[in-house]
Design a protein around this motif. Sequence first.
Motif, PDB file in Angstrom:
ATOM      1  N   TRP A   1       3.269  -2.981 -17.413  1.00  0.00           N
ATOM      2  CA  TRP A   1       3.547  -4.356 -18.393  1.00  0.00           C
ATOM      3  C   TRP A   1       2.171  -4.930 -18.578  1.00  0.00           C
ATOM      4  CZ3 TRP A   1       7.351  -2.671 -20.695  1.00  0.00           C
ATOM      5  CH2 TRP A   1       8.605  -2.450 -20.064  1.00  0.00           C
ATOM      6  N   MET A   2       1.347  -5.344 -17.429  1.00  0.00           N
ATOM      7  CA  MET A   2       0.017  -5.824 -17.386  1.00  0.00           C
ATOM      8  C   MET A   2      -0.742  -4.902 -18.335  1.00  0.00           C
ATOM      9  SD  MET A   2      -0.210  -7.162 -13.381  1.00  0.00           S
ATOM     10  CE  MET A   2      -2.125  -7.334 -13.528  1.00  0.00           C
ATOM     11  N   ALA A   3      -0.955  -3.778 -18.055  1.00  0.00           N
ATOM     12  CA  ALA A   3      -1.732  -2.948 -18.700  1.00  0.00           C
ATOM     13  C   ALA A   3      -1.417  -3.016 -20.384  1.00  0.00           C
ATOM     14  CB  ALA A   3      -1.780  -1.506 -18.325  1.00  0.00           C
ATOM     15  N   MET A   4      -0.115  -2.881 -20.550  1.00  0.00           N
ATOM     16  CA  MET A   4       0.256  -3.047 -21.903  1.00  0.00           C
ATOM     17  C   MET A   4      -0.058  -4.316 -22.669  1.00  0.00           C
ATOM     18  SD  MET A   4       3.757  -2.074 -23.190  1.00  0.00           S
ATOM     19  CE  MET A   4       4.705  -3.666 -23.688  1.00  0.00           C
ATOM     20  N   LEU A   5      -0.007  -5.477 -21.720  1.00  0.00           N
ATOM     21  CA  LEU A   5      -0.249  -6.763 -22.466  1.00  0.00           C
ATOM     22  C   LEU A   5      -1.826  -7.135 -22.615  1.00  0.00           C
ATOM     23  CD1 LEU A   5       2.420  -8.984 -20.796  1.00  0.00           C
ATOM     24  CD2 LEU A   5       2.340  -8.246 -23.257  1.00  0.00           C
ATOM     25  N   ALA A   6      -2.300  -6.474 -21.609  1.00  0.00           N
ATOM     26  CA  ALA A   6      -4.027  -6.756 -21.619  1.00  0.00           C
ATOM     27  C   ALA A   6      -4.787  -5.846 -22.323  1.00  0.00           C
ATOM     28  CB  ALA A   6      -4.369  -7.073 -20.124  1.00  0.00           C
ATOM     29  N   GLY A   7      -4.254  -4.518 -22.656  1.00  0.00           N
ATOM     30  CA  GLY A   7      -4.917  -3.360 -23.171  1.00  0.00           C
ATOM     31  C   GLY A   7      -5.788  -2.931 -22.234  1.00  0.00           C
ATOM     32  N   GLU A   8      -5.644  -3.016 -20.771  1.00  0.00           N
ATOM     33  CA  GLU A   8      -6.469  -2.393 -19.958  1.00  0.00           C
ATOM     34  C   GLU A   8      -5.853  -1.139 -19.515  1.00  0.00           C
ATOM     35  OE1 GLU A   8      -7.321  -4.859 -16.722  1.00  0.00           O
ATOM     36  OE2 GLU A   8      -7.646  -6.551 -17.974  1.00  0.00           O
ATOM     37  N   GLY A   9      -6.711  -0.357 -18.958  1.00  0.00           N
ATOM     38  CA  GLY A   9      -6.148   1.030 -18.458  1.00  0.00           C
ATOM     39  C   GLY A   9      -5.206   0.978 -17.294  1.00  0.00           C
ATOM     40  N   PHE A  10      -3.990   1.526 -17.283  1.00  0.00           N
ATOM     41  CA  PHE A  10      -3.012   1.538 -16.332  1.00  0.00           C
ATOM     42  C   PHE A  10      -3.554   2.482 -15.089  1.00  0.00           C
ATOM     43  CE2 PHE A  10       0.359   4.018 -14.209  1.00  0.00           C
ATOM     44  CZ  PHE A  10       1.366   2.832 -13.740  1.00  0.00           C
ATOM     45  N   TYR A  11      -4.037   3.497 -15.336  1.00  0.00           N
ATOM     46  CA  TYR A  11      -4.901   4.204 -14.201  1.00  0.00           C
ATOM     47  C   TYR A  11      -5.967   3.526 -13.395  1.00  0.00           C
ATOM     48  CZ  TYR A  11      -1.678   7.597 -15.842  1.00  0.00           C
ATOM     49  OH  TYR A  11      -0.402   8.414 -16.405  1.00  0.00           O
ATOM     50  N   ALA A  12      -6.511   2.619 -13.912  1.00  0.00           N
ATOM     51  CA  ALA A  12      -7.493   1.848 -13.431  1.00  0.00           C
ATOM     52  C   ALA A  12      -7.137   0.844 -12.582  1.00  0.00           C
ATOM     53  CB  ALA A  12      -8.468   1.376 -14.556  1.00  0.00           C
ATOM     54  N   MET A  13      -5.966   0.240 -12.924  1.00  0.00           N
ATOM     55  CA  MET A  13      -5.324  -0.998 -12.166  1.00  0.00           C
ATOM     56  C   MET A  13      -4.428  -0.359 -11.066  1.00  0.00           C
ATOM     57  SD  MET A  13      -4.461  -3.361 -15.478  1.00  0.00           S
ATOM     58  CE  MET A  13      -3.393  -4.290 -14.812  1.00  0.00           C
ATOM     59  N   ILE A  14      -3.674   0.695 -11.182  1.00  0.00           N
ATOM     60  CA  ILE A  14      -2.621   0.954 -10.495  1.00  0.00           C
ATOM     61  C   ILE A  14      -3.073   1.164  -8.799  1.00  0.00           C
ATOM     62  CG2 ILE A  14      -2.820   3.602 -10.913  1.00  0.00           C
ATOM     63  CD1 ILE A  14       0.624   1.315 -10.298  1.00  0.00           C
ATOM     64  N   PRO A  15      -4.252   1.743  -8.626  1.00  0.00           N
ATOM     65  CA  PRO A  15      -4.798   2.089  -7.049  1.00  0.00           C
ATOM     66  C   PRO A  15      -4.758   0.693  -6.423  1.00  0.00           C
ATOM     67  CG  PRO A  15      -6.125   3.390  -8.583  1.00  0.00           C
ATOM     68  CD  PRO A  15      -5.433   2.565  -9.516  1.00  0.00           C
ATOM     69  N   VAL A  16      -5.223  -0.317  -7.093  1.00  0.00           N
ATOM     70  CA  VAL A  16      -5.564  -1.540  -6.436  1.00  0.00           C
ATOM     71  C   VAL A  16      -4.337  -2.172  -6.216  1.00  0.00           C
ATOM     72  CG1 VAL A  16      -6.488  -4.013  -6.798  1.00  0.00           C
ATOM     73  CG2 VAL A  16      -7.655  -1.996  -7.544  1.00  0.00           C
ATOM     74  N   ARG A  17      -3.345  -2.234  -7.067  1.00  0.00           N
ATOM     75  CA  ARG A  17      -1.961  -2.848  -6.946  1.00  0.00           C
ATOM     76  C   ARG A  17      -1.238  -2.213  -5.978  1.00  0.00           C
ATOM     77  NH1 ARG A  17      -0.246  -7.063  -9.330  1.00  0.00           N
ATOM     78  NH2 ARG A  17       1.628  -6.226 -10.091  1.00  0.00           N
ATOM     79  N   ILE A  18      -1.447  -1.098  -5.821  1.00  0.00           N
ATOM     80  CA  ILE A  18      -0.544  -0.187  -4.708  1.00  0.00           C
ATOM     81  C   ILE A  18      -1.065  -0.456  -3.460  1.00  0.00           C
ATOM     82  CG2 ILE A  18      -0.340   2.162  -3.928  1.00  0.00           C
ATOM     83  CD1 ILE A  18      -0.097   3.366  -6.591  1.00  0.00           C
ATOM     84  N   VAL A  19      -2.387  -0.584  -3.341  1.00  0.00           N
ATOM     85  CA  VAL A  19      -2.889  -0.814  -1.960  1.00  0.00           C
ATOM     86  C   VAL A  19      -2.582  -2.342  -1.604  1.00  0.00           C
ATOM     87  CG1 VAL A  19      -5.091  -1.558  -0.943  1.00  0.00           C
ATOM     88  CG2 VAL A  19      -4.931   0.493  -2.252  1.00  0.00           C
ATOM     89  N   LYS A  20      -2.643  -3.413  -2.518  1.00  0.00           N
ATOM     90  CA  LYS A  20      -2.100  -4.624  -2.208  1.00  0.00           C
ATOM     91  C   LYS A  20      -0.901  -4.712  -1.847  1.00  0.00           C
ATOM     92  CE  LYS A  20      -1.350  -9.105  -4.529  1.00  0.00           C
ATOM     93  NZ  LYS A  20       0.264  -8.989  -4.461  1.00  0.00           N
ATOM     94  N   ASN A  21       0.223  -4.070  -2.599  1.00  0.00           N
ATOM     95  CA  ASN A  21       1.630  -4.139  -2.280  1.00  0.00           C
ATOM     96  C   ASN A  21       1.741  -3.463  -0.902  1.00  0.00           C
ATOM     97  OD1 ASN A  21       3.601  -5.297  -4.347  1.00  0.00           O
ATOM     98  ND2 ASN A  21       1.867  -4.343  -5.458  1.00  0.00           N
ATOM     99  N   ILE A  22       1.199  -2.467  -0.480  1.00  0.00           N
ATOM    100  CA  ILE A  22       1.225  -1.674   0.739  1.00  0.00           C
ATOM    101  C   ILE A  22       0.774  -2.646   1.904  1.00  0.00           C
ATOM    102  CG2 ILE A  22       0.545   0.406   2.210  1.00  0.00           C
ATOM    103  CD1 ILE A  22       0.807   2.152  -0.232  1.00  0.00           C
ATOM    104  N   ALA A  23      -0.318  -3.464   1.411  1.00  0.00           N
ATOM    105  CA  ALA A  23      -0.973  -4.101   2.460  1.00  0.00           C
ATOM    106  C   ALA A  23       0.053  -5.480   3.214  1.00  0.00           C
ATOM    107  CB  ALA A  23      -2.156  -4.850   2.154  1.00  0.00           C
ATOM    108  N   VAL A  24       0.495  -6.010   2.070  1.00  0.00           N
ATOM    109  CA  VAL A  24       1.682  -7.040   2.402  1.00  0.00           C
ATOM    110  C   VAL A  24       2.863  -6.647   3.046  1.00  0.00           C
ATOM    111  CG1 VAL A  24       0.325  -8.600   0.838  1.00  0.00           C
ATOM    112  CG2 VAL A  24       2.460  -7.295  -0.065  1.00  0.00           C
ATOM    113  N   LEU A  25       3.224  -5.324   2.888  1.00  0.00           N
ATOM    114  CA  LEU A  25       4.392  -4.789   3.232  1.00  0.00           C
ATOM    115  C   LEU A  25       5.013  -5.039   4.532  1.00  0.00           C
ATOM    116  CD1 LEU A  25       6.711  -3.425   1.725  1.00  0.00           C
ATOM    117  CD2 LEU A  25       5.970  -1.185   2.379  1.00  0.00           C
ATOM    118  N   PRO A  26       4.205  -4.951   5.834  1.00  0.00           N
ATOM    119  CA  PRO A  26       4.537  -5.166   6.973  1.00  0.00           C
ATOM    120  C   PRO A  26       4.998  -6.645   7.206  1.00  0.00           C
ATOM    121  CG  PRO A  26       2.692  -3.734   6.999  1.00  0.00           C
ATOM    122  CD  PRO A  26       2.690  -4.220   5.577  1.00  0.00           C
ATOM    123  N   ALA A  27       4.154  -7.515   6.612  1.00  0.00           N
ATOM    124  CA  ALA A  27       4.772  -8.879   6.977  1.00  0.00           C
ATOM    125  C   ALA A  27       5.851  -9.138   6.259  1.00  0.00           C
ATOM    126  CB  ALA A  27       3.291  -9.757   6.412  1.00  0.00           C
TER     127      ALA A  27
END
Length: 193
Positions: free
Chosen positions: A134-160
């Motif tokens: 949804w962020m990529a669609m709204l901002a007109g940015e590339g999904f594939y450019a954003m997804i690696p950072v978002r996956i890493v962030k969500n995995i980083a906070v997962l244990p806590a």
Amino acid sequence: MKLFDSFRQSAAELKDLRSITGAALLLALSILLTYFFRLDFGGQLSIGLSFNATAMMGMMFGPVVTGIANGLGDIIKCIIKPQGPYFFGYTLNAALGGVLYGVFLYHKKPTLLRVAATKATVNLVINAFLNTFWMAMLAGEGFYAMIPVRIVKNIAVLPAEIAILFVVLRATDTALRRAGYYRNRRVSVEKNG
């Protein structure tokens, strides 16, 4: 409890005033936690605590009630404190997140494995993939450019998040059992994980 039965029983909760009231109180708690309680680790890494109230709602009232309440909660948050224009995709994500918590936790004992599977599914499917879409669609940015950072962030906070959610759900389950919640509701609850 089979998946269809959990949806059927959860839909029946909509006819019970106590369930509607309980879900409304947990929704209010979720909204308060969204705005006032956040664990910041500096930079872009922080943990919101509203998922605890949503998970408690899913454990007590199931996927139908939690999905509806969480979707309404997203609309209420947009009215109270808008952060840009309203977009239905985020409301859909909130509702789907509520459904996932209900599917995984409804009247089930919150084991570490179940809590970890629940939180990992919500983080990766809803937070990482759908929110990024949804962020990529709204901002007109590339999904594939954003997804690696978002996956890493969500995995980083997962244990806590898993640790926090496990403690909260175990305490909630213990309190509900002591209060006779499950016995009074005449539902079958898993005895073991």
